[in-house]
Design an enzyme around this catalytic site. Structure first.
Site, PDB file in Angstrom:
ATOM      1  N   GLY A  12      12.384   1.589  10.214  1.00 54.58           N
ATOM      2  CA  GLY A  12      11.270   1.406  11.136  1.00 54.58           C
ATOM      3  C   GLY A  12      11.026  -0.064  11.373  1.00 54.58           C
ATOM      4  O   GLY A  12      11.192  -0.874  10.470  1.00 54.58           O
ATOM      5  N   TYR A  16       4.242  -5.272  13.747  1.00 54.21           N
ATOM      6  CA  TYR A  16       3.423  -5.561  12.565  1.00 54.21           C
ATOM      7  C   TYR A  16       4.244  -5.594  11.273  1.00 54.21           C
ATOM      8  O   TYR A  16       4.020  -6.416  10.402  1.00 54.21           O
ATOM      9  CB  TYR A  16       2.330  -4.487  12.505  1.00 54.21           C
ATOM     10  CG  TYR A  16       1.508  -4.443  11.258  1.00 54.21           C
ATOM     11  CD1 TYR A  16       0.678  -5.495  10.894  1.00 54.21           C
ATOM     12  CD2 TYR A  16       1.530  -3.307  10.440  1.00 54.21           C
ATOM     13  CE1 TYR A  16      -0.103  -5.437   9.748  1.00 54.21           C
ATOM     14  CE2 TYR A  16       0.759  -3.242   9.291  1.00 54.21           C
ATOM     15  CZ  TYR A  16      -0.064  -4.306   8.958  1.00 54.21           C
ATOM     16  OH  TYR A  16      -0.824  -4.238   7.833  1.00 54.21           O
ATOM     17  N   VAL A  19      10.234  -1.643   8.001  1.00 52.99           N
ATOM     18  CA  VAL A  19      10.306  -0.632   6.942  1.00 52.99           C
ATOM     19  C   VAL A  19      11.764  -0.401   6.563  1.00 52.99           C
ATOM     20  O   VAL A  19      12.603  -0.119   7.420  1.00 52.99           O
ATOM     21  CB  VAL A  19       9.646   0.689   7.401  1.00 52.99           C
ATOM     22  CG1 VAL A  19       9.640   1.710   6.254  1.00 52.99           C
ATOM     23  CG2 VAL A  19       8.223   0.454   7.888  1.00 52.99           C
ATOM     24  N   LYS A  34       7.999  -1.585   2.635  1.00 50.39           N
ATOM     25  CA  LYS A  34       7.467  -2.117   3.892  1.00 50.39           C
ATOM     26  C   LYS A  34       7.201  -3.604   3.724  1.00 50.39           C
ATOM     27  O   LYS A  34       6.623  -4.036   2.727  1.00 50.39           O
ATOM     28  CB  LYS A  34       6.182  -1.386   4.296  1.00 50.39           C
ATOM     29  CG  LYS A  34       5.654  -1.833   5.665  1.00 50.39           C
ATOM     30  CD  LYS A  34       4.590  -0.893   6.192  1.00 50.39           C
ATOM     31  CE  LYS A  34       4.117  -1.304   7.573  1.00 50.39           C
ATOM     32  NZ  LYS A  34       3.121  -0.365   8.133  1.00 50.39           N
ATOM     33  N   ASP A 129      -4.353   6.539  13.703  1.00 43.07           N
ATOM     34  CA  ASP A 129      -3.040   6.465  14.369  1.00 43.07           C
ATOM     35  C   ASP A 129      -2.284   7.778  14.175  1.00 43.07           C
ATOM     36  O   ASP A 129      -1.095   7.781  13.870  1.00 43.07           O
ATOM     37  CB  ASP A 129      -2.240   5.292  13.792  1.00 43.07           C
ATOM     38  CG  ASP A 129      -1.076   4.876  14.692  1.00 43.07           C
ATOM     39  OD1 ASP A 129      -1.113   5.179  15.904  1.00 43.07           O
ATOM     40  OD2 ASP A 129      -0.113   4.264  14.183  1.00 43.07           O
TER      41      ASP A 129
END
Length: 252
Positions: A12, A16, A19, A34, A129
């Site tokens: 990912g 921001y 991952v 992360k 989210d």
């Protein structure tokens, strides 16, 4: 990474964070690491948001949510380590694997998601989210991931000496965050319902006309999406949802 985590792949990447799927060399198990995106590490606000996400994860203890193991920093690069939940997210299952869900299946997934959101809200955590990429479906059971935008806020204490207006403002913010999670659940339900819809019209119509749904499902969606009076609690949503499922059991 930290002399312990061997990077296997990037799973990912956003504005921001990044991952990674890693192998824990100590336990020989897969872990998810992360990292706060390097370009954000000099921003005090971004570091605080990352630390807030870690703080939220530390309060979680649910089999359908990630478990955090540790957090660390290397040369002012920030990381945390969590459990790896194997499976594809709902977005990939719907768009890549062409998986479809009928009305009952969609409602049952919503029922499971309600339990997860209820767990969070009881801890004063608002996910903020809830989207199909942030739900992993494994054996028809949803797992909730990505708490990057989550916020934990205690309710205003009426016995504190703060002004009535600031208490009202705090309650209003909490209500807004709660309603946002409910709205997002409505959007997820709508996504699931559309997977089994095949368009017969060239002209796009509103979902109320395109989808052939039980009256109770339409009512549920309208309140989740705030077309009608918004829901005020999970128990209220759950009651309407179970009423629809009961009706569907009678019909079939």
């Amino acid at each position: 990474m930290n002399d312990r985590y061997e990077i296997l792949s990037v799973i990912g990447s956003g504005s921001y964070g990044i991952v990674y799927l890693c192998n824990d060399l100590k336990s020989n198990e897969k872990r998810v690491v992360k990292q706060l995106r390097p370009s954000k590490r000099r921003s005090k606000k971004e570091v605080e948001l990352f630390e807030s996400e870690i703080s939220v994860l530390r309060t979680l203890n649910h089999k359908n949510m990630p478990r955090i193991y540790e957090s660390f920093s290397n040369n002012k690069y920030f990381f945390y380590v969590m459990s790896f939940i194997e499976g594809d997210n709902l977005e990939d299952q719907i768009f890549h694997d062409k998986k479809t869900f009928n009305e009952k299946e969609s409602l049952l997934i919503l029922d499971n998601l309600l339990e997860l959101v209820d767990y969070l809200h009881k801890k004063n955590i608002y996910h903020r989210d809830l989207r199909i990429p942030n739900i992993i479906l494994k054996n028809n059971e949803p797992f909730l991931i990505d708490f990057g935008l989550s916020e934990q806020r205690a309710a205003a204490d009426p016995f504190q000496t703060s002004s009535c207006s600031s208490q009202n403002k705090q309650e209003s913010i909490l209500q807004e965050m709660k309603q946002q999670d409910y709205y997002d659940l409505g959007e997820i339900l709508l996504y699931l319902l559309y997977t089994s819809y095949s368009s017969k019209n060239k002209k796009a119509l509103p979902w109320t006309e395109e989808l052939s749904l039980e009256k109770g499902t339409v009512y549920l969606l309208k309140r989740l999406l705030q077309i009608k009076e918004p829901y005020s609690s999970i128990s209220e949503i759950s009651a309407d949802l179970h009423a629809v499922l009961k009706e569907k059991e009678k019909v079939h």
